[in-house]
Design a protein around this motif. Structure first.
Motif, short mmCIF file in Angstrom:
data_model
loop_
_atom_site.label_atom_id
_atom_site.label_comp_id
_atom_site.label_asym_id
_atom_site.label_seq_id
_atom_site.Cartn_x
_atom_site.Cartn_y
_atom_site.Cartn_z
N MET A 1 0.82 -1.21 0.00
CA MET A 1 0.00 0.00 0.00
C MET A 1 0.86 1.26 0.00
O MET A 1 0.33 2.36 0.03
CB MET A 1 -0.93 0.00 1.22
CG MET A 1 -1.79 -1.23 1.33
SD MET A 1 -2.94 -1.37 -0.04
CE MET A 1 -4.20 -0.26 0.52
N PHE B 1 -0.10 7.98 -0.92
CA PHE B 1 0.10 6.53 -0.94
C PHE B 1 -1.24 5.87 -1.26
O PHE B 1 -2.29 6.43 -0.98
CB PHE B 1 0.58 6.03 0.42
CG PHE B 1 1.93 6.53 0.80
CD1 PHE B 1 3.04 6.20 0.04
CD2 PHE B 1 2.10 7.32 1.92
CE1 PHE B 1 4.30 6.65 0.39
CE2 PHE B 1 3.36 7.78 2.28
CZ PHE B 1 4.45 7.44 1.51
N SER C 1 -2.49 3.56 0.37
CA SER C 1 -3.20 3.36 1.65
C SER C 1 -4.10 4.55 1.95
O SER C 1 -5.20 4.39 2.48
CB SER C 1 -2.20 3.16 2.78
OG SER C 1 -1.38 4.28 2.93
N GLU C 2 -3.63 5.76 1.59
CA GLU C 2 -4.43 6.95 1.84
C GLU C 2 -5.68 6.96 0.97
O GLU C 2 -6.77 7.28 1.43
CB GLU C 2 -3.59 8.17 1.49
CG GLU C 2 -3.21 9.02 2.66
CD GLU C 2 -2.33 10.17 2.21
OE1 GLU C 2 -1.28 9.90 1.61
OE2 GLU C 2 -2.73 11.32 2.44
N VAL D 1 -7.17 4.42 -0.30
CA VAL D 1 -8.09 3.36 0.13
C VAL D 1 -8.80 3.76 1.41
O VAL D 1 -9.99 3.48 1.59
CB VAL D 1 -7.33 2.03 0.30
CG1 VAL D 1 -8.21 1.00 0.96
CG2 VAL D 1 -6.85 1.54 -1.05
N ALA D 2 -8.10 4.44 2.31
CA ALA D 2 -8.75 4.91 3.54
C ALA D 2 -9.87 5.87 3.18
O ALA D 2 -10.97 5.79 3.73
CB ALA D 2 -7.73 5.59 4.45
N GLN E 1 2.30 9.18 9.31
CA GLN E 1 1.21 8.87 8.39
C GLN E 1 -0.15 8.79 9.08
O GLN E 1 -1.15 8.48 8.46
CB GLN E 1 1.49 7.57 7.64
CG GLN E 1 2.16 7.83 6.30
CD GLN E 1 2.72 6.58 5.70
OE1 GLN E 1 3.92 6.32 5.75
NE2 GLN E 1 1.86 5.77 5.12
N ARG F 1 -9.25 10.37 11.21
CA ARG F 1 -9.80 9.02 10.98
C ARG F 1 -10.31 8.41 12.27
O ARG F 1 -10.95 7.37 12.25
CB ARG F 1 -8.73 8.12 10.36
CG ARG F 1 -8.39 8.57 8.97
CD ARG F 1 -7.55 7.59 8.19
NE ARG F 1 -7.18 8.22 6.94
CZ ARG F 1 -5.94 8.29 6.47
NH1 ARG F 1 -4.97 7.69 7.10
NH2 ARG F 1 -5.69 8.91 5.35
N VAL G 1 -3.59 5.24 10.56
CA VAL G 1 -2.86 5.05 9.30
C VAL G 1 -3.76 4.44 8.22
O VAL G 1 -3.80 4.92 7.09
CB VAL G 1 -1.61 4.17 9.51
CG1 VAL G 1 -0.99 3.78 8.17
CG2 VAL G 1 -0.59 4.91 10.35
N LEU G 2 -4.49 3.38 8.57
CA LEU G 2 -5.23 2.64 7.54
C LEU G 2 -6.66 3.12 7.38
O LEU G 2 -7.27 2.90 6.34
CB LEU G 2 -5.27 1.15 7.88
CG LEU G 2 -3.96 0.38 7.85
CD1 LEU G 2 -4.22 -1.06 8.27
CD2 LEU G 2 -3.34 0.41 6.47
N GLY G 3 -7.22 3.77 8.40
CA GLY G 3 -8.65 4.06 8.40
C GLY G 3 -9.37 2.91 9.08
O GLY G 3 -8.90 1.77 9.06
N PRO H 1 -10.67 -0.27 6.57
CA PRO H 1 -9.58 -1.12 6.06
C PRO H 1 -8.85 -1.85 7.18
O PRO H 1 -8.42 -2.99 7.01
CB PRO H 1 -8.65 -0.13 5.35
CG PRO H 1 -9.52 1.01 4.99
CD PRO H 1 -10.54 1.10 6.09
N ARG I 1 -11.01 -4.87 8.37
CA ARG I 1 -11.14 -6.01 7.49
C ARG I 1 -9.83 -6.79 7.36
O ARG I 1 -9.77 -7.80 6.68
CB ARG I 1 -11.66 -5.60 6.11
CG ARG I 1 -10.76 -4.71 5.29
CD ARG I 1 -11.33 -4.52 3.88
NE ARG I 1 -10.63 -3.48 3.16
CZ ARG I 1 -11.12 -2.26 2.93
NH1 ARG I 1 -12.30 -1.93 3.37
NH2 ARG I 1 -10.41 -1.38 2.27
N ARG J 1 3.17 -2.36 7.19
CA ARG J 1 3.49 -2.51 5.77
C ARG J 1 3.18 -1.25 4.98
O ARG J 1 3.75 -1.02 3.92
CB ARG J 1 2.66 -3.66 5.18
CG ARG J 1 3.32 -5.01 5.24
CD ARG J 1 2.34 -6.07 4.82
NE ARG J 1 1.94 -5.92 3.42
CZ ARG J 1 2.51 -6.55 2.41
NH1 ARG J 1 3.48 -7.38 2.63
NH2 ARG J 1 2.09 -6.37 1.18
N ALA J 2 2.23 -0.46 5.49
CA ALA J 2 1.81 0.74 4.76
C ALA J 2 2.64 1.96 5.14
O ALA J 2 2.32 3.08 4.76
CB ALA J 2 0.32 1.01 5.01
#
Lengths: 408, 377
Positions: free
Chosen positions: A142, A189, A191-192, A194-195, B168, B173, B240-242, B245, B248, B258-259
């Motif tokens: 991501m 990114f 990831s951003e 997708v968020a 990040q 969020r 970071v991921l929301g 995401p 899940r 990883r992000a």
């Protein structure tokens, strides 16, 4: 003594068994047998309803330097390029990726794919399948930078850049460099993105890479200068996971102001008292506050932008008198220019029915109960939402000279 | 009994063991996010589950401080008689084995999913189980020293991964905060509470601790640390991921790391998460195995638990493979409505029987003879 020896043996056995896992066990691979994918692109084959994937693979011997070019066969086979672009089709994104395997002499390794290119066609059809592949796969990451390609994806993946060895490197550097100075391309990114995709009340924006000509070799144009192969500017606007339109440079800048993401931008004002003669103001940061004002079904947004810039050049220095009144006037003009940017962005987004500024999200986050009520009709409400734009722009500096240069 | 009972560990070492055991498991699946529906309020679930876990830990451990030299299997026999106590002990022995097996399975799943897709699960589980069995064979003192050694590495790597997430993170969020009421938060706190099923190990280890009367306090300090990490990890992961995401994901914290990309050369920090997982798994598994074996030897009046190490490791590996057919079963097991009742039953059954017995005995003794202290020493 015997117990000691046996426990020593058991200890060694443990250590040895752990060592086996270090090599990767069943997943043992030799680096020589692997090829690193630098950038991955997805397109749609509409005729057969298939996904088409392009992978740009690094060619290390050619990347390493010139010594290879004379003797090495790798360089000649890939057309002298330090990278090789290959494509295949499949019913799913992953099948397409695996269909590259029979075409390649090495095992493709996807972990270093730091750029994800999505074709306009695919973006308009929906990018959820690609997101799924990226989220699930253990090699894809991501931290890739997503871009939407306007023009032929194949030529984008084949593009060579004057200052870069591999094309993917050029694209990646371009994507990050433009963010630092211009704010005309949303750099993020995956990831951003997708968020954003899974958050209520906000739509996704992904930067646009425009392919400048069909023949993308850095061939000399008539002037003898090498042509740049692509341009990083503008953005694709999405509704859910489907692209619905483009933002031009100015509208993307407006989006940056509204999201508080401006990190360098230059704006053209006209000199007060000498209309038509321009000067440039450079802005390096801005902050924004978005407040939703909800009264029943009446929703308004109040946006306050604070920024400061410096005068960076004056095209008609003789007309500019640096005094209190002029500076005040320049500040007002700067604020107006910023407001114009934002208005352009807002009206485009409203026309596309896509809340890319997260106005809905600001209601969702701070007034959850109102959001529950408005959520279903939000797309409708957004298209007609009045936005009050307040800009406080200061001009505090004027470069290394305080007075404009004068000829006698 | 033989030399085993003279083994001693410091309360600090027990604290490290419990902290590492618990943090490893709750960080790996971040149950506050993946079980239940707390979404961006996962951090609040982490705090609520801390309170719940502390209460559970007290219920489990407090009786042991009345019998500082005895394990639950031993003082149970004083309270409710030999045979009933032995039968009751099997509840915790099963819990130890089950926790060991499920932890082992989760750990193997991480490696198979993210790193070694072609490697058989049994090989990964086996390698870890053999190493842990060796530690269990060496005894609690060895495990305690291991914990001393592992703790700094464990803590620093987790801390580093949390710090790496900061650039990040988007705090927006995490909003809206607690907007959907307290129910999702409370439901989300159940599954992390079930992981308190690891805590009964203190009922076996307590007699080997230097200050056994302080064991409950030590446990609660370990829980405090673990839940602070859990809170921070859920904040970082959602930031970071929301929320969606993250929820899940199978292993949200791992996906978060990883992000992360700090600069062109500072990226791919998975090692920061995988290293402490492996180390933590080793400490956790060896402790669970040790307690299961030690308890078993006491139930059957064996002088030494060591001959049982090999078979128990084999059982543990087998159980870890058969604990769930696939990742979906594993995930659905950890839903609050399934994991909750099961774990609470296992955790609370022994104290629920032993506490009344203890109180009744004390009351009985006070009435006729009024002998202070009595035979319990």
């Amino acid at each position: 003594m015997i117990r000691r020896a046996s426990s020593g043996a058991a200890f060694l056995l443990c250590l040895t068994s752990l060592c086996l896992t270090l090599a990767g066990c069943w997943n043992l691979r030799e680096p020589e047998d692997m090829a690193h994918v630098l950038a991955v692109a997805f397109d749609l084959d509409e005729k057969h309803d298939l996904f088409k994937v392009y992978a740009q693979v690094a060619n290390p011997p050619a990347l390493a330097g010139e010594g290879v070019s004379e003797s090495g066969s790798a360089r000649s086979a890939s057309g002298g390029k330090p990278f090789w672009t290959v494509s295949a089709r499949g019913h799913t994104p992953l099948e397409a990726m695996r269909n590259l395997v029979p075409l390649s002499t090495k095992e493709l390794f996807w972990s270093h794919a730091s750029l994800l290119v999505i074709s306009e066609k695919l973006a308009r059809k929906g990018i959820l399948p690609i997101v799924d592949t990226f989220e699930r796969d253990r090699q894809l990451r991501m931290i890739a930078r997503p871009v939407v390609c306007e023009g032929d994806v194949g030529s984008l993946m084949e593009a060579e850049f004057p200052l870069e060895k591999a094309g993917a490197e050029g694209l990646l550097h371009g994507v990050t460099a433009v963010a630092r100075q211009r704010s005309v391309f949303p750099t993020m990114f995956l990831s951003e993105a997708v968020a954003t995709l899974s958050e209520p009340g906000i739509e996704m924006v992904i930067g646009r890479v425009e392919v400048l000509s069909g023949e993308l070799k850095t061939t000399s144009s008539r002037s003898g200068l090498p042509k740049p192969p692509v341009k990083f500017s503008g953005a694709a606007v999405f509704r859910k996971d489907r692209m619905v339109g483009w933002l031009n440079e100015r509208e993307v800048r407006g989006w940056h102001w509204l999201m508080g993401r401006v990190s360098g931008s230059n704006l053209i004002l006209t000199v007060p008292g000498a209309e038509g003669s321009p000067l440039t103001v450079e802005v390096s940061a801005a902050s924004v506050k978005v407040e939703p004002l909800v009264k029943g079904d009446n929703v308004r947004m109040k946006v306050t932008v604070k920024t400061e810039g410096r005068i960076q050049d004056v095209a008609a220095p003789e007309h500019l008198a640096m005094e209190g009144e002029t500076i005040k006037s320049l500040k007002r003009r700067l604020a107006q220019v910023i407001r114009n940017d934002m208005e352009a962005a807002i009206s485009k987004a409203q026309a596309l029915r896509s809340d890319i500024f997260g106005f809905g999200s600001s209601i969702y986050r701070t007034r959850y109960n109102d959001w529950k009520r408005l959520e279903k009709r939000w797309e409708e409400i957004f298209t007609a939402i009045p936005v009050e734009l307040n800009v406080r722009a200061d001009i505090r500096r004027s470069g290394l000279i305080a007075e404009p240069p004068s000829a006698r | 009994m033989s030399c085993i009972s003279t083994e001693k560990i410091d309360n600090r070492q027990l604290l490290f063991i419990l902290f590492i055991m618990r943090t490893t498991v709750i960080i790996s699946t971040l149950p506050v996010l993946t079980a239940g529906n707390a979404a961006q309020d996962a951090w609040a679930s982490a705090l609520v589950s801390y309170v719940g876990s502390a209460i559970l830990a007290t219920a489990i451990g407090a009786l042991g401080t009345r019998f500082p030299d005895l394990t639950l299997i031993q003082y149970g026999q004083k309270l409710i008689g030999r045979t009933p106590a032995k039968i009751l002990s099997f509840v915790y022995l099963w819990a130890f084995l089950w926790v060991a097996a499920v932890d082992l399975r989760i750990y193997s799943e991480v490696l198979v999913t993210a790193f070694f897709p072609a490697t058989p699960l049994v090989f990964i589980a086996g390698a870890m189980a053999v190493a842990s069995a060796y530690a269990a064979y060496a005894g609690i003192e060895a495990i305690g020293r291991n914990a001393d050694f592992v703790f700094p590495i464990f803590f620093m790597t987790i801390l580093a991964s949390l710090l790496a997430a900061i650039p990040q993170m988007r705090l927006t969020r995490l909003q809206p905060v607690l907007a959907r009421g307290l129910k999702p938060v409370l439901v989300g706190s159940i599954t992390p509470m079930t992981i308190t099923l690891q805590v009964p190990v203190i009922t076996v280890i307590a007699p080997s601790v230097l200050r056994p009367k302080k064991v409950v306090k030590t446990t609660i300090w370990a829980l405090t640390g673990a839940h602070l990490v859990l809170t921070a990890a859920s904040l970082a992961t959602v930031g970071v991921l929301g929320a969606k995401p993250a929820a899940r994901s199978v292993f949200p914290f791992f996906r978060m790391i990883r992000a992360i990309r700090l600069t062109e050369f500072l990226e791919r920090f998975e090692a920061l998460v995988i290293l402490p997982w492996g180390l933590g798994m080793f400490i956790g598994l060896s402790t669970s195995l040790y307690c299961c074996l030690k308890g078993l030897s006491q139930v059957f009046d064996l002088s030494d638990y060591r001959p049982l190490v090999g078979p128990m490791a084999a059982i543990c590996i087998t159980l870890s493979i058969h604990a769930a057919a696939d990742i979906f079963q594993l995930r659905s097991f950890f839903r609050p409505e399934t994991a909750g009742p099961y774990a609470f039953l296992l955790m609370l059954a022994p104290p629920a029987v032993l506490w009344p017995a203890y109180l009744a005995r004390r009351w009985m003794r006070k009435r006729p003879g009024s002998r202070k202290g009595g035979r319990q020493r």
